[in-house]
Design a protein around this motif. Structure first.
Motif: not given
Length: 232
Positions: A107-113, A71-79
């Protein structure tokens, strides 16, 4: 140092998003002249904030304790995709690109939370460990006298453990365990065992540093037990 980078990262992300959303608002309502002026006056800020996001985020990823979760890798890629997309969308006055950027950031915010790509955190049943090592369901009210863990943390020891939690943990986890700064685990929802909590407190995990060099084994033990009392 990691904590300082974490707070800096959160701050610059918020500032960057506020600037972007303000300009996106102008774009969506066809305030093109105002948008051009806003873009011109905030161009340097966009560069500074975007650069700081990449620098602080890269540092935190480098200092992450253990393999980076999916989830963190995908979050980084999306950002990394959303930042230039947002800049290009505003530059070209493209409502489509700006809207896509807004959706990605949301979406990134939701994933991070939630630490979940489905934005649905695991709300497993609370687990408590009794003095003899038996495992059972934790009471929804941590102040009930029947709570087996509360029997192990009484009087001065309980107050001392609360003080340690406030000094070392509350800044990221919050006084009630729900704050979640920088991806800190929600302790009211966590299903980690006491043994796992001891290990994480002592050695650290992810962006959380280990406190084994600062705390005695007894303090690590009582802090792990205390963290289970925050469960709902």
């Amino acid at each position: 140092m990691t904590t300082a980078f974490l707070h800096t990262h959160v701050l610059v992300v918020i500032l960057f998003l506020l600037l972007f959303l303000g300009k996106a608002f102008l774009l969506f309502f066809n305030r093109h002249d105002a948008l051009n002026k806003a873009r011109s006056s905030t161009k340097m800020l966009d560069i500074v904030f975007g650069g700081l996001i990449l620098i602080t985020g890269g540092f935190l990823a480098f200092r992450y304790n253990g393999p980076l979760p999916s989830w963190l890798l995908i979050k980084i890629g999306l950002v990394l995709a959303a930042i230039p997309l947002a800049i290009v969308g505003l530059k070209r006055h493209s409502k489509v690109l700006a809207a896509v950027s807004v959706l990605i950031f949301g979406y990134v915010y939701g994933v991070a939370e939630t630490k979940s790509l489905k934005m649905r955190p695991d709300r497993g049943e609370a687990v408590a460990v009794s003095p003899n090592g038996a495992i059972g369901t934790a009471s929804p009210d941590p102040e009930k006298a029947s709570n087996p863990i509360l029997h192990q943390l009484e009087g001065t020891q309980l107050e001392n453990t609360k003080a340690i939690y406030t000094a070392l943990c509350a800044n990221c986890h919050g006084a009630d365990g729900q704050k979640g700064t920088g991806g800190a685990v929600n302790l009211q929802q966590s299903t980690l065992s006491v043994a796992d909590r001891r290990e994480i407190i002592a050695r650290g995990r992810g962006l959380m540093p280990g406190f084994g060099s600062q705390l005695s084994e007894q303090e690590v033990e009582t802090l792990a037990l205390y963290s289970t009392l925050l469960k709902k």
